[in-house]
Design a protein around this motif. Structure first.
Motif, short mmCIF file in Angstrom:
data_model
loop_
_atom_site.label_atom_id
_atom_site.label_comp_id
_atom_site.label_asym_id
_atom_site.label_seq_id
_atom_site.Cartn_x
_atom_site.Cartn_y
_atom_site.Cartn_z
N SER A 136 -9.77 -47.70 18.19
CA SER A 136 -8.96 -46.49 17.94
C SER A 136 -9.82 -45.23 18.09
CB SER A 136 -8.38 -46.51 16.53
OG SER A 136 -7.73 -47.72 16.28
N ALA A 137 -11.02 -45.28 17.50
CA ALA A 137 -11.92 -44.12 17.58
C ALA A 137 -12.30 -43.83 19.03
CB ALA A 137 -13.16 -44.36 16.73
N LEU A 138 -12.56 -44.91 19.77
CA LEU A 138 -12.92 -44.76 21.18
C LEU A 138 -11.75 -44.16 21.97
CD1 LEU A 138 -14.85 -45.33 23.55
CD2 LEU A 138 -13.94 -47.65 23.65
N ALA A 139 -10.54 -44.68 21.73
CA ALA A 139 -9.36 -44.19 22.46
C ALA A 139 -9.13 -42.71 22.18
CB ALA A 139 -8.13 -45.01 22.06
N LEU A 140 -9.24 -42.34 20.89
CA LEU A 140 -9.06 -40.93 20.53
C LEU A 140 -10.10 -40.05 21.22
CD1 LEU A 140 -8.21 -40.96 16.74
CD2 LEU A 140 -7.05 -39.59 18.47
N MET A 141 -11.33 -40.53 21.26
CA MET A 141 -12.40 -39.74 21.88
C MET A 141 -12.13 -39.59 23.39
SD MET A 141 -15.08 -38.04 21.18
CE MET A 141 -16.18 -38.50 19.85
N LEU A 142 -11.72 -40.70 24.01
CA LEU A 142 -11.47 -40.65 25.45
C LEU A 142 -10.32 -39.70 25.79
CD1 LEU A 142 -11.86 -44.42 26.49
CD2 LEU A 142 -13.55 -42.60 26.64
N LYS A 143 -9.39 -39.57 24.84
CA LYS A 143 -8.22 -38.71 25.08
C LYS A 143 -8.44 -37.26 24.63
CE LYS A 143 -4.34 -41.83 25.36
NZ LYS A 143 -2.97 -42.08 24.93
N SER A 144 -9.62 -37.00 24.09
CA SER A 144 -9.84 -35.64 23.55
C SER A 144 -10.22 -34.70 24.70
CB SER A 144 -10.93 -35.66 22.48
OG SER A 144 -12.10 -36.22 22.99
N LYS A 145 -9.20 -34.26 25.40
CA LYS A 145 -9.38 -33.37 26.55
C LYS A 145 -8.41 -32.21 26.38
CE LYS A 145 -9.20 -33.71 31.61
NZ LYS A 145 -8.95 -34.62 32.75
N GLU A 146 -8.90 -31.03 26.60
CA GLU A 146 -8.00 -29.87 26.47
C GLU A 146 -8.40 -28.79 27.47
OE1 GLU A 146 -7.75 -28.34 22.48
OE2 GLU A 146 -6.23 -26.84 23.01
N GLY A 147 -7.42 -28.18 28.04
CA GLY A 147 -7.69 -27.11 28.99
C GLY A 147 -7.01 -25.82 28.57
N ASN A 148 -7.65 -24.71 28.85
CA ASN A 148 -7.02 -23.40 28.66
C ASN A 148 -7.62 -22.44 29.68
OD1 ASN A 148 -9.52 -22.56 27.68
ND2 ASN A 148 -8.93 -22.85 25.54
N GLU A 149 -7.40 -21.16 29.45
CA GLU A 149 -7.87 -20.19 30.46
C GLU A 149 -9.40 -20.18 30.61
OE1 GLU A 149 -7.22 -17.91 26.60
OE2 GLU A 149 -6.27 -19.53 27.72
N ASN A 150 -10.11 -20.73 29.58
CA ASN A 150 -11.57 -20.77 29.66
C ASN A 150 -12.08 -21.98 30.43
OD1 ASN A 150 -11.89 -18.48 27.87
ND2 ASN A 150 -11.27 -19.84 26.20
N GLY A 151 -11.19 -22.91 30.70
CA GLY A 151 -11.60 -24.12 31.43
C GLY A 151 -11.19 -25.37 30.67
N ILE A 152 -11.56 -26.50 31.25
CA ILE A 152 -11.22 -27.78 30.63
C ILE A 152 -12.42 -28.29 29.84
CG2 ILE A 152 -10.70 -30.21 31.11
CD1 ILE A 152 -9.09 -29.23 33.55
N LEU A 153 -12.14 -28.81 28.64
CA LEU A 153 -13.21 -29.37 27.83
C LEU A 153 -12.86 -30.81 27.47
CD1 LEU A 153 -15.90 -28.67 26.49
CD2 LEU A 153 -14.65 -27.94 24.47
#
Lengths: 180, 180
Positions: free
Chosen positions: A28-45
């Protein structure tokens, strides 16, 4: 005199349960980490942009795999060989240290991500990547729950190894029983 | 059958030496951290400006104090009481975890200080504060040397506790001896 764990060996489910729980937790922790992606006007993190988060992902992956193997090892009819007990003990210790190290590192980096450190001009990133930070935080909490399984496991396997040895010559069992 | 450590109890100096070594190591690491202060045109930077470095300083201070007490405990004529063995074991484990956590956290922050992480706009600070970073790095290395004493100590104290218990009922000593 036998240790609580030893005297309740009929409760054979305790150790396999403690070994199996981290499988689900680490995945579960691994899946959450792998999905922790977010993009905005500053770029994708995403997690792979931060070394500490990658480290926690690897640690969770490796610990999940180890937990599967060690659950299997704990449920099959066991031999009582000392080498096997030492093997499990060394790995339990190593994985406890691995998860503790990864958890500590991510806690610090996440703290910096939330709070920043103006003195060294590392500014907070979570106000701009809230969802990303929340997912990493959730992954971290779950990793610490897995660690809470590894710590008693390393005690159980230490007990299994060292109870097979005689006490130090200065502290023979008769002496202990009378003094404890 | 007695564990190597037990069979060589005549070498009584091993445990006190392992307990005493971290006194010097932790104090050296603490002193280096406290002296890691550097100023330039960008301002003054010292260890207390970075949470992780403060944490390592505290950890070293606490571990030095514990090492003094536990060295004393290991050299005075000991009782073999189980409660005392448990007490030392729990503290040895806790301080091993404390030093490991602090070491891991500072390793990560120092890595970021040297290399930076452009994706999250945390730039390297060591090119501007080289002497500061080198002192923190030296403090970290010495802290890891102290950790290398704590790990075998936590094994020795685990042995001292668990060797006083009987093996799990499924693995009695006769059975073990024949199989190991």
């Amino acid at each position: 005199m036998e240790l609580i764990y030893g005297s309740t060996m009929r409760k054979k489910w305790i150790e396999p349960a403690l070994r199996f729980l981290p499988v689900g937790l680490c995945i579960s922790a691994l899946a959450l980490m792998l999905k922790s992606k977010e993009g905005n006007e500053n770029g994708i993190l995403e997690y792979k942009h931060v070394g500490a988060f990658r480290y926690l992902a690897y640690a969770n992956g490796i610990c999940a795999a180890y937990s599967v193997l060690s659950t299997f090892n704990s449920v099959v009819p066991r031999s009582c060989s000392l080498s096997r007990a030492w093997f499990v003990f060394v790995f339990d210790q190593a994985f406890t240290y691995l998860m503790l190290g990864a958890g500590a590192v991510v806690t610090e980096v996440l703290y910096l991500a939330y709070k920043g450190d103006e003195k060294i001009t590392w500014f907070e990133i979570c106000p701009y990547y809230g969802r990303f930070c929340n997912r990493v935080a959730a992954s971290l909490v779950i990793s610490f729950l897995a660690l809470l399984c590894f710590i008693p496991l390393s005690l159980i396997s230490a007990y299994r190894v060292f109870s097979k040895y005689d006490p130090p010559s200065l502290c023979k069992k008769d002496q202990i029983t009378s003094q404890s």
